[in-house]
Motif scaffolding. Structure first.
Motif, PDB file in Angstrom:
ATOM      1  N   GLY A  59       0.508  -1.411  -0.037  1.00  0.00           N
ATOM      2  CA  GLY A  59       0.052  -0.078   0.327  1.00  0.00           C
ATOM      3  C   GLY A  59       0.785   0.925  -0.098  1.00  0.00           C
ATOM      4  N   GLY A  60       0.090   1.901   0.695  1.00  0.00           N
ATOM      5  CA  GLY A  60       1.705   3.481   0.750  1.00  0.00           C
ATOM      6  C   GLY A  60       2.465   3.213   0.995  1.00  0.00           C
ATOM      7  N   HIS A  61       2.771   2.133   2.074  1.00  0.00           N
ATOM      8  CA  HIS A  61       4.934   1.477   2.488  1.00  0.00           C
ATOM      9  C   HIS A  61       4.561   0.940   0.930  1.00  0.00           C
ATOM     10  CE1 HIS A  61       4.002   4.026   6.167  1.00  0.00           C
ATOM     11  NE2 HIS A  61       2.964   3.392   6.125  1.00  0.00           N
ATOM     12  N   SER A  62       6.021   1.686  -0.009  1.00  0.00           N
ATOM     13  CA  SER A  62       5.631   0.341  -0.985  1.00  0.00           C
ATOM     14  C   SER A  62       6.978   0.352  -1.251  1.00  0.00           C
ATOM     15  CB  SER A  62       5.476   0.906  -2.133  1.00  0.00           C
ATOM     16  OG  SER A  62       6.579   2.477  -3.333  1.00  0.00           O
ATOM     17  N   TRP A  63       8.119   0.700  -0.247  1.00  0.00           N
ATOM     18  CA  TRP A  63       9.485   0.050  -0.542  1.00  0.00           C
ATOM     19  C   TRP A  63       9.974  -0.053  -1.467  1.00  0.00           C
ATOM     20  CZ3 TRP A  63      12.023  -2.991   3.304  1.00  0.00           C
ATOM     21  CH2 TRP A  63      10.587  -3.416   4.429  1.00  0.00           C
ATOM     22  N   SER A  64       8.980   1.442  -2.648  1.00  0.00           N
ATOM     23  CA  SER A  64       9.691   1.663  -4.187  1.00  0.00           C
ATOM     24  C   SER A  64      11.181   2.035  -3.785  1.00  0.00           C
ATOM     25  CB  SER A  64       8.469   2.867  -4.651  1.00  0.00           C
ATOM     26  OG  SER A  64       8.656   3.250  -5.272  1.00  0.00           O
ATOM     27  N   GLY A  65      11.955   1.709  -4.247  1.00  0.00           N
ATOM     28  CA  GLY A  65      13.113   2.506  -4.743  1.00  0.00           C
ATOM     29  C   GLY A  65      14.191   3.101  -3.216  1.00  0.00           C
ATOM     30  N   VAL A  66      14.103   1.289  -2.575  1.00  0.00           N
ATOM     31  CA  VAL A  66      14.524   0.752  -1.334  1.00  0.00           C
ATOM     32  C   VAL A  66      15.018  -0.765  -1.465  1.00  0.00           C
ATOM     33  CG1 VAL A  66      14.632   1.356   0.903  1.00  0.00           C
ATOM     34  CG2 VAL A  66      12.528   2.466  -0.317  1.00  0.00           C
ATOM     35  N   SER A  67      16.181  -0.155  -2.263  1.00  0.00           N
ATOM     36  CA  SER A  67      16.241  -2.121  -2.856  1.00  0.00           C
ATOM     37  C   SER A  67      17.335  -2.558  -1.521  1.00  0.00           C
ATOM     38  CB  SER A  67      17.169  -2.321  -4.438  1.00  0.00           C
ATOM     39  OG  SER A  67      18.563  -1.391  -3.817  1.00  0.00           O
ATOM     40  N   VAL A  68      18.113  -1.812  -1.099  1.00  0.00           N
ATOM     41  CA  VAL A  68      18.434  -2.056   0.620  1.00  0.00           C
ATOM     42  C   VAL A  68      17.298  -2.051   0.812  1.00  0.00           C
ATOM     43  CG1 VAL A  68      20.217  -1.315   1.584  1.00  0.00           C
ATOM     44  CG2 VAL A  68      20.511  -1.188  -0.367  1.00  0.00           C
ATOM     45  N   ALA A  69      17.053  -2.184   1.256  1.00  0.00           N
ATOM     46  CA  ALA A  69      15.799  -2.201   2.321  1.00  0.00           C
ATOM     47  C   ALA A  69      14.824  -3.991   1.957  1.00  0.00           C
ATOM     48  CB  ALA A  69      14.775  -1.071   2.833  1.00  0.00           C
ATOM     49  N   ALA A  70      14.636  -3.617   0.677  1.00  0.00           N
ATOM     50  CA  ALA A  70      13.863  -5.431   0.328  1.00  0.00           C
ATOM     51  C   ALA A  70      14.816  -6.564   0.047  1.00  0.00           C
ATOM     52  CB  ALA A  70      13.918  -5.159  -1.623  1.00  0.00           C
ATOM     53  N   GLU A  71      16.496  -6.185   0.719  1.00  0.00           N
ATOM     54  CA  GLU A  71      17.578  -6.868   0.356  1.00  0.00           C
ATOM     55  C   GLU A  71      17.713  -7.172   2.868  1.00  0.00           C
ATOM     56  OE1 GLU A  71      19.066  -9.128  -1.613  1.00  0.00           O
ATOM     57  OE2 GLU A  71      19.331  -7.710  -3.252  1.00  0.00           O
ATOM     58  N   ARG A  72      17.458  -6.446   3.026  1.00  0.00           N
ATOM     59  CA  ARG A  72      17.923  -6.359   3.930  1.00  0.00           C
ATOM     60  C   ARG A  72      16.063  -7.468   4.452  1.00  0.00           C
ATOM     61  NH1 ARG A  72      21.477  -4.446   7.390  1.00  0.00           N
ATOM     62  NH2 ARG A  72      20.410  -5.796   9.329  1.00  0.00           N
ATOM     63  N   TYR A  73      15.478  -7.308   4.679  1.00  0.00           N
ATOM     64  CA  TYR A  73      14.100  -7.740   4.213  1.00  0.00           C
ATOM     65  C   TYR A  73      13.893  -9.186   4.073  1.00  0.00           C
ATOM     66  CZ  TYR A  73       8.810  -8.608   3.837  1.00  0.00           C
ATOM     67  OH  TYR A  73       7.966  -9.521   3.766  1.00  0.00           O
ATOM     68  N   GLU A  74      14.127  -9.571   3.277  1.00  0.00           N
ATOM     69  CA  GLU A  74      14.519 -10.745   2.576  1.00  0.00           C
ATOM     70  C   GLU A  74      16.016 -11.571   3.654  1.00  0.00           C
ATOM     71  OE1 GLU A  74      14.617 -14.705   0.442  1.00  0.00           O
ATOM     72  OE2 GLU A  74      12.936 -12.875   1.110  1.00  0.00           O
ATOM     73  N   HIS A  75      16.428 -10.557   4.072  1.00  0.00           N
ATOM     74  CA  HIS A  75      17.974 -11.284   4.667  1.00  0.00           C
ATOM     75  C   HIS A  75      17.310 -11.500   6.144  1.00  0.00           C
ATOM     76  CE1 HIS A  75      21.506 -11.627   6.321  1.00  0.00           C
ATOM     77  NE2 HIS A  75      22.288 -12.749   5.695  1.00  0.00           N
ATOM     78  N   ASP A  76      17.154  -9.955   7.120  1.00  0.00           N
ATOM     79  CA  ASP A  76      16.768 -10.800   8.180  1.00  0.00           C
ATOM     80  C   ASP A  76      15.796 -10.925   8.774  1.00  0.00           C
ATOM     81  OD1 ASP A  76      19.193 -10.079   8.100  1.00  0.00           O
ATOM     82  OD2 ASP A  76      19.127  -7.692   8.253  1.00  0.00           O
ATOM     83  N   LEU A  77      14.270 -10.202   7.583  1.00  0.00           N
ATOM     84  CA  LEU A  77      13.285 -10.463   8.064  1.00  0.00           C
ATOM     85  C   LEU A  77      12.331 -11.338   7.863  1.00  0.00           C
ATOM     86  CD1 LEU A  77      12.039  -6.276   8.923  1.00  0.00           C
ATOM     87  CD2 LEU A  77      12.849  -7.752  10.416  1.00  0.00           C
ATOM     88  N   VAL A  78      11.996 -11.516   6.955  1.00  0.00           N
ATOM     89  CA  VAL A  78      11.415 -12.967   6.538  1.00  0.00           C
ATOM     90  C   VAL A  78      11.954 -14.455   7.425  1.00  0.00           C
ATOM     91  CG1 VAL A  78      11.158 -14.467   4.326  1.00  0.00           C
ATOM     92  CG2 VAL A  78      11.161 -11.941   3.970  1.00  0.00           C
TER      93      VAL A  78
END
Length: 290
Positions: A19-38
């Motif tokens: 939704g409003g928090h689209s992670w758009s343009g935050v590829s580092v955040a996406a990597e950390r999401y997958e590596h640490d939070l998932v």
């Protein structure tokens, strides 16, 4: 109908990029999401959700707000080789990681309120911790209902701020407020994580979207990290909030130390652990003739 149940599949999840928090343009955040939070937050619940959905070999499965694809991958292990899995997310950075992890699943970038897929094209739909972030929840659920075959099953999970349900998040919110008092965006994001805590509200949304046989169960899991500092740092690194991503190293370190100090009651010799509650709604699309 709501039930209280307790289940600890080793860990539970947290935030999202929908939704409003689209992670758009935050590829580092996406990597950390997958590596640490998932692994710590989302993966342990993936098998729970596909069990609740009763996903079977040959099913056609839609994972809405799939992120980096943990639920879609779990579903694919159940339905293949004769089934089909499609993961939808608004953010291309998340989907790039999902494609890298499993190229055989169909991954699509799309808005949840305007799904570009045919009517009645899936047997099962799952949405793990995404609905609360959608700008138009009802439109998204109506689209989910539309793409399900008559009698198709949907499972929706949303976090609950129940008792100590936001115990791991409240100290982070407080530290952010102390160190960034003029920046409301991080607090809005943390609040959004628990924005569909009320099972009655979730049930009402599903009814208005056309679902029936609705059953909402509350379950509890445990979030585990090696230390309080590791949890706070991972959350900040993956948060889809530009003002968090742009924190100075000194401010980030101060927020981590502040929040970790407040989390010490959840720390023992094995690391840090705190409880987190989730609603899990199981429902069906209207059957033919109803």
């Amino acid at each position: 109908m709501s039930h209280d149940a307790h289940e600890d599949p080793a860990a539970t999840n947290t935030a999202s990029r929908r939704g409003g928090h689209s992670w758009s343009g935050v590829s580092v955040a996406a990597e950390r999401y997958e590596h640490d939070l998932v692994p710590a937050l989302f993966e342990p619940w993936a098998s729970v959700l596909i069990d609740v959905a009763d996903i079977r070999p040959g099913d056609r499965v839609l994972d809405l707000a799939c992120g980096t694809g943990v639920v879609a991958r779990a579903a694919a292990r159940r339905v293949m080789p004769h089934g089909h899995v499609c993961g939808l997310d608004v953010n291309e950075n998340m989907l790039a990681i999902a494609r890298r992890a499993d190229a055989d699943i169909e991954w699509r970038q799309t808005d949840a309120s305007r799904i570009d897929l045919p009517d009645a094209s899936f047997d099962v739909a799952v949405c793990q911790q995404g609905l609360q972030f959608f700008p138009d929840r009802l439109a998204a659920l109506r689209e989910l209902h539309r793409v399900l075959a008559p009698g198709g099953r949907a499972v929706i999970a949303t976090w609950c701020a129940l008792d100590d349900g936001d115990a791991g998040y409240a100290p982070i919110a407080a530290a952010l407020q102390r160190h960034r008092p003029d920046d409301p965006a991080p607090l809005r994001f943390i609040t959004a994580i628990f924005a569909l805590s009320d099972p009655t509200e979730l049930t009402r949304l599903l009814e208005h979207a056309g679902f029936d046989d609705i059953d909402v169960e509350r379950r509890t899991g445990t979030v585990r990290f090696p230390s309080a500092e590791a949890w706070v740092e991972a959350f900040l690194a993956a948060a889809p909030v530009p003002s968090i991503a742009s924190l100075s190293p000194a401010t980030r370190a101060a927020i981590i130390a502040d929040a970790a100090s407040a989390l010490q009651s959840y720390v023992d010799s094995a690391g840090m652990a705190f409880g987190l509650h989730t609603n899990i709604a199981l429902c069906r699309a209207h059957r033919a003739g109803l």
